[in-house]
Write a protein that holds these residues in place. Sequence first.
Motif, PDB file in Angstrom:
ATOM      1  N   LEU A   4       4.125  -0.393   1.924  1.00  0.00           N
ATOM      2  CA  LEU A   4       3.806   0.201   0.634  1.00  0.00           C
ATOM      3  C   LEU A   4       2.887  -0.687  -0.196  1.00  0.00           C
ATOM      4  CD1 LEU A   4       7.236   1.722  -0.478  1.00  0.00           C
ATOM      5  CD2 LEU A   4       5.330   2.834   0.707  1.00  0.00           C
ATOM      6  N   ALA A   5       2.883  -1.969   0.081  1.00  0.00           N
ATOM      7  CA  ALA A   5       2.005  -2.898  -0.632  1.00  0.00           C
ATOM      8  C   ALA A   5       1.500  -3.946   0.349  1.00  0.00           C
ATOM      9  CB  ALA A   5       2.748  -3.564  -1.789  1.00  0.00           C
ATOM     10  N   MET A   6       0.240  -4.339   0.176  1.00  0.00           N
ATOM     11  CA  MET A   6      -0.371  -5.367   1.013  1.00  0.00           C
ATOM     12  C   MET A   6      -1.086  -6.366   0.132  1.00  0.00           C
ATOM     13  SD  MET A   6      -1.892  -2.997   4.140  1.00  0.00           S
ATOM     14  CE  MET A   6      -3.059  -4.277   4.599  1.00  0.00           C
ATOM     15  N   SER A   7      -1.360  -7.542   0.691  1.00  0.00           N
ATOM     16  CA  SER A   7      -2.112  -8.537  -0.060  1.00  0.00           C
ATOM     17  C   SER A   7      -3.551  -8.083  -0.233  1.00  0.00           C
ATOM     18  CB  SER A   7      -2.080  -9.884   0.656  1.00  0.00           C
ATOM     19  OG  SER A   7      -2.849  -9.825   1.847  1.00  0.00           O
ATOM     20  N   LEU A   8      -4.220  -8.640  -1.219  1.00  0.00           N
ATOM     21  CA  LEU A   8      -5.630  -8.330  -1.447  1.00  0.00           C
ATOM     22  C   LEU A   8      -6.452  -8.620  -0.199  1.00  0.00           C
ATOM     23  CD1 LEU A   8      -8.048  -7.629  -3.282  1.00  0.00           C
ATOM     24  CD2 LEU A   8      -8.052 -10.020  -4.019  1.00  0.00           C
ATOM     25  N   ALA A   9      -6.232  -9.766   0.417  1.00  0.00           N
ATOM     26  CA  ALA A   9      -7.019 -10.146   1.597  1.00  0.00           C
ATOM     27  C   ALA A   9      -6.824  -9.150   2.733  1.00  0.00           C
ATOM     28  CB  ALA A   9      -6.625 -11.557   2.049  1.00  0.00           C
TER      29      ALA A   9
END
Length: 868
Positions: free
Chosen positions: A253-258
Amino acid sequence: MTEDGHIIDSLPDADAARRFLGRLEAEKPSQYKKLRANEPLFSDVAAITAFSPLLSTTLLQHPEYITWLDRERKNTAVRSKEELLESLARFALTNSQLEPQTLYSRFRRRELLRIFLRDIRGLATIAEITEEISNLADAILEAALQLALNEADSRFGMPQETDEKGRVLRSTVCIAALGKLGSRELNYSSDIDLVIFYSGEGTTSGGSRGSVTNREYFVKLAELTTKMVSGPGSEGAFRVDLRLRPHGTMGPLAMSLADTVKYYETEARPWERQVLIRSRSSAGDGELFRRFFSAVEDFVFVAGQSVGEALENVRLSKERIDAEVGSARGYNVKLGRGGIREIEFIAQALQLAYGGDDKWLRTPHTLISLARLAERSFITPNQHSELAAAYTFLRQLEHILQMENGLQTHVVPDDAVKQRIISDRMTFAMSEPLEPFLERHTANVKRIFDSVLGSAETTDRPSRPAIASARKADDDGSILSVSPSAALLRAKTPFFAEYFASLGMLDRGDSRADASTPETYAESLANAVRDAETSHERLTLLRSVWNEHVYDIVIAECRGDIDVSEVKRRLTSLAEASIDAALLVAEIELRHRGLPSEPARDIAVLALGKLGGRGMDHHSDLDLVLVFEKGSYEEHAKAVEIFVNALSAMTRNGRMYRVDLRLRPYGSKGLIAMPADAFLDYLETKSEIWEYLAFVKLRASGGDRKLGESVELRAREIIHRKALECDPEELRSETIRIRKALESRARSRRKDEIDIKYGEGGLLDVYFATRYLQLRYNIPDTGDDRSTGHIIDRLIKELPSDSGVSRKALETLRRGHAILSAIDHFTRVNNGRTTRISPHDDHFTINVLFPMRIGVRSTFEEVVSSTF
């Protein structure tokens, strides 16, 4: 139930309104009695219930919303995310027993009463309505995110990451909006498509449930936030759709910017990148979104890409949609042939094809995108006009379909009775019945869609289609020559060059025998209003002609034909002509609604501020007070609502003015128009010293001039007499208090910026010093020239010798005003509506600007103290 009369009979579904009123009378007799005693509110509530059984049910469940609506309906401005967050906070305080899901759902439903009323009354454009619904979603998402952050921090501690210098920082999160929310075009029943990413990997500091990785923290945060917004069953404020995130339903549901950036660079399919055309930060860390989009932008808009390659995915997507809706009963205004999606695909297809080489085309909003494509000649002016009109009509139809029962429907039913009601509602809302306008608009869209996508079969890089004769491009697309006027605008004022380009006005040629003058403003604007057939067309034509006049003023100044004082004189004349044209709009609109039109002719418009002082500049607000002599408040209030909307509503041709009525008696709680005698009685018996400072500039500026000039003279006499009668120390201290209060607006700004209006030594120091002296020594505004510079010259000549104010002090004010107003004008021409500048370490800043501001501030202090 008492006789409903013409108010109910004029509604598109009078039976639905009567059913609501019957139930309200039976279930809430006291509320019903209050409603019947308030005719304007009664009319508005009846209109809402004639359109929306959903909102009828809301009002029956929460009859206290009727009282709330009575207060809020008088403010027709678009509420920002920040304003809605403040309203939500107040709503939460009075509904503290509710769970967040229920709280947000009820808040949304209450706000929709106000928004939908403006929609069906024609008091806002489609662009404004969809912007405000988007702001509402942003506010609810932001509030939910903050609650979720508090909960997640309590469970797991603060998420942390280490920067390149080895410092431990809190990790931040961004909720990015896609689709209609991403372009600020959300409709009443849209899902909200979201992607969630956070700034970096790490671990949390530890909470009641220990420490976890940042990914675990932000995945849980996403779950908490979406649960609050979506809610169980029908209790949710918005349906949240996270399926467009990287890897779809298989992804976290969420990932790091990179990781998010890497996905769009290396794995995303073309249609996933196309989705990012309409993306922005909705909640959380806006700077994080800017970092994200700057990293992926060149993968969305690919420089040098062939048109065939760029459009192939758009064409395939449309074919899949056609297959999906082929068996639907009734016409689908979103996905059907000639529908909303085809308009969006036309814009996005051409953005993908040409946006790689032209960053100016990279805008998410459909109407703005179409305007810019027309300016670049990728669609013709006629195609632009047809697409914009179709988009407005179809989105209005979509709104009416959805707000009947609050469902995410886009289908016009086959049933003849239902179609008749829908047609009546469309006629009521925008003077365009369902037939034949639906057939006309969809035929136009189909024709243009087939033309645009059908002409892009080649994979070779084409030249720009239909390039205007004044603009030519070489083989690599660079501009070899532009019209002299366009070149002049781009060199002198890039801000206005971009503004006029967005309206398709930049390349219209240089020989204009009909270049406007102040003497032509009133007639040309009035003719535009009279020539229009519908409400929407009236606003569009009015803005189109208004923009022509602004263009002529800007060009004349750029050429050196007129100086700044003449610019302000012309802009003042244009504002006055616009006021009279807006009153004409109100008169015509009232007549078309079957209401008395006389109130629009009876209103006298009194100006304060820059218009009152005949010193209008670009982007100046209209500070107005509205009075009348005969008739009821209710009749005039309806005229005022239409009048304000005509001046301030946003359309595809932009906004004319921001209208501010807050300086009227009793401020935002007062009547938006009041009898002239009541206004004068207020000045005589209830006005306060701070109001004297504002009403010094009162001037009749439109409408019933005879009444306006009479009220102006009597008001001036009252204000100056009361100022002389009041305690001089009280006048002095109140002047300082109000000035300091306004100065506080500038203190929260960035330290490397100067606020030339609100800041220390700014224009307000000059304004308050001169107005204070006018009141203290009875030197009223008179004649045609009421500018601040002229008033200072009069003060030099007319102040008594024992005033204690030196000539040197007044000359300091005059010089300061000249420099500050010149900077203000230059900033407006080059940067738009702002009072802040970023100074440089140059000769002017060090040796002129800084000392001048110090001199103005010390002179203000001398003026308000030396007279005692």
